[in-house]
Design a protein around this motif. Structure first.
Motif, PDB file in Angstrom:
ATOM      1  N   PRO A  99     -19.197 -10.414  -0.334  1.00 44.43           N
ATOM      2  CA  PRO A  99     -19.133 -11.499   0.643  1.00 44.43           C
ATOM      3  C   PRO A  99     -19.762 -11.083   1.969  1.00 44.43           C
ATOM      4  N   ASN A 100     -20.366 -12.032   2.642  1.00 42.22           N
ATOM      5  CA  ASN A 100     -20.978 -11.817   3.962  1.00 42.22           C
ATOM      6  C   ASN A 100     -22.169 -10.866   3.938  1.00 42.22           C
ATOM      7  N   TYR A 101     -22.775 -10.693   2.778  1.00 40.18           N
ATOM      8  CA  TYR A 101     -23.993  -9.906   2.639  1.00 40.18           C
ATOM      9  C   TYR A 101     -25.087 -10.813   2.070  1.00 40.18           C
ATOM     10  N   PRO A 102     -26.347 -10.422   2.211  1.00 40.30           N
ATOM     11  CA  PRO A 102     -27.428 -11.231   1.650  1.00 40.30           C
ATOM     12  C   PRO A 102     -27.297 -11.362   0.132  1.00 40.30           C
ATOM     13  N   PRO A 103     -27.890 -12.394  -0.452  1.00 44.23           N
ATOM     14  CA  PRO A 103     -27.862 -12.547  -1.914  1.00 44.23           C
ATOM     15  C   PRO A 103     -28.413 -11.300  -2.607  1.00 44.23           C
ATOM     16  N   GLY A 104     -27.814 -10.957  -3.715  1.00 47.58           N
ATOM     17  CA  GLY A 104     -28.250  -9.796  -4.479  1.00 47.58           C
ATOM     18  C   GLY A 104     -27.488  -8.528  -4.150  1.00 47.58           C
ATOM     19  N   VAL A 105     -26.747  -8.524  -3.046  1.00 47.97           N
ATOM     20  CA  VAL A 105     -25.937  -7.363  -2.687  1.00 47.97           C
ATOM     21  C   VAL A 105     -24.589  -7.507  -3.383  1.00 47.97           C
ATOM     22  N   MET A 106     -24.209  -6.469  -4.110  1.00 49.12           N
ATOM     23  CA  MET A 106     -23.007  -6.495  -4.939  1.00 49.12           C
ATOM     24  C   MET A 106     -21.985  -5.483  -4.418  1.00 49.12           C
ATOM     25  N   MET A 107     -20.771  -5.537  -5.002  1.00 46.38           N
ATOM     26  CA  MET A 107     -19.729  -4.583  -4.608  1.00 46.38           C
ATOM     27  C   MET A 107     -18.795  -4.300  -5.776  1.00 46.38           C
ATOM     28  N   SER A 108     -18.160  -3.132  -5.709  1.00 51.80           N
ATOM     29  CA  SER A 108     -17.133  -2.730  -6.648  1.00 51.80           C
ATOM     30  C   SER A 108     -16.127  -1.871  -5.888  1.00 51.80           C
ATOM     31  N   ILE A 109     -14.859  -1.953  -6.296  1.00 53.57           N
ATOM     32  CA  ILE A 109     -13.783  -1.254  -5.588  1.00 53.57           C
ATOM     33  C   ILE A 109     -13.032  -0.350  -6.555  1.00 53.57           C
ATOM     34  N   LEU A 110     -12.686   0.834  -6.070  1.00 59.69           N
ATOM     35  CA  LEU A 110     -11.801   1.748  -6.789  1.00 59.69           C
ATOM     36  C   LEU A 110     -10.601   1.995  -5.893  1.00 59.69           C
ATOM     37  N   SER A 111      -9.402   1.739  -6.404  1.00 61.17           N
ATOM     38  CA  SER A 111      -8.182   2.027  -5.652  1.00 61.17           C
ATOM     39  C   SER A 111      -7.546   3.289  -6.197  1.00 61.17           C
ATOM     40  N   ARG A 112      -7.157   4.140  -5.301  1.00 56.55           N
ATOM     41  CA  ARG A 112      -6.449   5.377  -5.651  1.00 56.55           C
ATOM     42  C   ARG A 112      -5.227   5.486  -4.763  1.00 56.55           C
ATOM     43  N   TYR A 113      -4.257   6.253  -5.226  1.00 60.86           N
ATOM     44  CA  TYR A 113      -3.066   6.518  -4.443  1.00 60.86           C
ATOM     45  C   TYR A 113      -2.997   8.004  -4.163  1.00 60.86           C
ATOM     46  N   THR A 114      -2.700   8.329  -2.931  1.00 63.65           N
ATOM     47  CA  THR A 114      -2.594   9.727  -2.535  1.00 63.65           C
ATOM     48  C   THR A 114      -1.249   9.945  -1.883  1.00 63.65           C
ATOM     49  N   GLU A 115      -0.658  11.080  -2.125  1.00 64.66           N
ATOM     50  CA  GLU A 115       0.638  11.373  -1.533  1.00 64.66           C
ATOM     51  C   GLU A 115       0.432  11.864  -0.107  1.00 64.66           C
ATOM     52  N   ILE A 116       1.159  11.234   0.799  1.00 60.58           N
ATOM     53  CA  ILE A 116       1.168  11.667   2.200  1.00 60.58           C
ATOM     54  C   ILE A 116       2.308  12.651   2.339  1.00 60.58           C
ATOM     55  N   ARG A 117       1.966  13.892   2.600  1.00 57.51           N
ATOM     56  CA  ARG A 117       2.992  14.931   2.704  1.00 57.51           C
ATOM     57  C   ARG A 117       3.521  15.003   4.130  1.00 57.51           C
ATOM     58  N   VAL A 118       4.828  14.958   4.235  1.00 61.70           N
ATOM     59  CA  VAL A 118       5.472  15.010   5.556  1.00 61.70           C
ATOM     60  C   VAL A 118       6.303  16.247   5.720  1.00 61.70           C
TER      61      VAL A 118
ATOM     62  N   ALA B 146       0.819  -1.206   0.000  1.00 59.55           N
ATOM     63  CA  ALA B 146       0.000   0.000   0.000  1.00 59.55           C
ATOM     64  C   ALA B 146       0.855   1.260   0.000  1.00 59.55           C
ATOM     65  N   TYR B 147       2.143   1.129   0.214  1.00 60.61           N
ATOM     66  CA  TYR B 147       3.020   2.287   0.292  1.00 60.61           C
ATOM     67  C   TYR B 147       4.155   2.149  -0.706  1.00 60.61           C
ATOM     68  N   ILE B 148       4.556   3.262  -1.298  1.00 60.68           N
ATOM     69  CA  ILE B 148       5.773   3.283  -2.088  1.00 60.68           C
ATOM     70  C   ILE B 148       6.517   4.566  -1.747  1.00 60.68           C
ATOM     71  N   SER B 149       7.810   4.521  -1.874  1.00 63.32           N
ATOM     72  CA  SER B 149       8.598   5.740  -1.685  1.00 63.32           C
ATOM     73  C   SER B 149       8.553   6.529  -2.980  1.00 63.32           C
ATOM     74  N   ALA B 150       8.372   7.824  -2.852  1.00 60.59           N
ATOM     75  CA  ALA B 150       8.336   8.663  -4.049  1.00 60.59           C
ATOM     76  C   ALA B 150       8.605  10.099  -3.662  1.00 60.59           C
ATOM     77  N   GLY B 151       9.703  10.639  -4.169  1.00 54.19           N
ATOM     78  CA  GLY B 151       9.996  12.047  -3.945  1.00 54.19           C
ATOM     79  C   GLY B 151      10.048  12.423  -2.485  1.00 54.19           C
ATOM     80  N   SER B 152       9.300  13.469  -2.116  1.00 53.72           N
ATOM     81  CA  SER B 152       9.384  14.017  -0.764  1.00 53.72           C
ATOM     82  C   SER B 152       8.411  13.360   0.210  1.00 53.72           C
ATOM     83  N   GLY B 153       7.551  12.483  -0.260  1.00 49.06           N
ATOM     84  CA  GLY B 153       6.585  11.856   0.630  1.00 49.06           C
ATOM     85  C   GLY B 153       6.357  10.411   0.259  1.00 49.06           C
ATOM     86  N   GLU B 154       5.320   9.837   0.779  1.00 50.37           N
ATOM     87  CA  GLU B 154       4.954   8.477   0.435  1.00 50.37           C
ATOM     88  C   GLU B 154       3.571   8.484  -0.185  1.00 50.37           C
ATOM     89  N   HIS B 155       3.333   7.521  -1.046  1.00 53.87           N
ATOM     90  CA  HIS B 155       2.004   7.348  -1.617  1.00 53.87           C
ATOM     91  C   HIS B 155       1.302   6.255  -0.842  1.00 53.87           C
TER      92      HIS B 155
END
Length: 82
Positions: free
Chosen positions: A63-82, A15-24
């Protein structure tokens, strides 16, 4: 740690990578609900300029929801400024 982002795999362990002045740091948006509501929300977020529909994962049964309940995921990366 990897030195590149794997945007094609929303379940990647690193979930983390080094990049420039902060981490993503990965953040995940998770939509859970009826199939039609997920599609509408994805389209609404696209209309707002936040994410393209093809950036979301496939809509699958929640998973772990009643039948008919669906899901979708969006992953984004944000820079953590230190």
């Amino acid at each position: 740690m990897s030195d590149r982002l794997d945007l094609d795999n929303p379940f990647r362990a690193e979930a983390y990578i080094s990049a420039g002045s902060g981490e993503h740091k990965r953040i995940r948006h998770l939509l859970i609900g009826l199939h039609e509501a997920i599609i509408q929300t994805i389209n609404d977020l696209y209309a707002l300029g936040y994410a393209r529909p093809d950036e979301w994962s496939e809509i699958i049964p929640a998973p772990n929801y009643p039948p008919g309940v669906m899901m979708s995921i969006l992953s984004r990366y944000t820079e953590i400024r230190v």
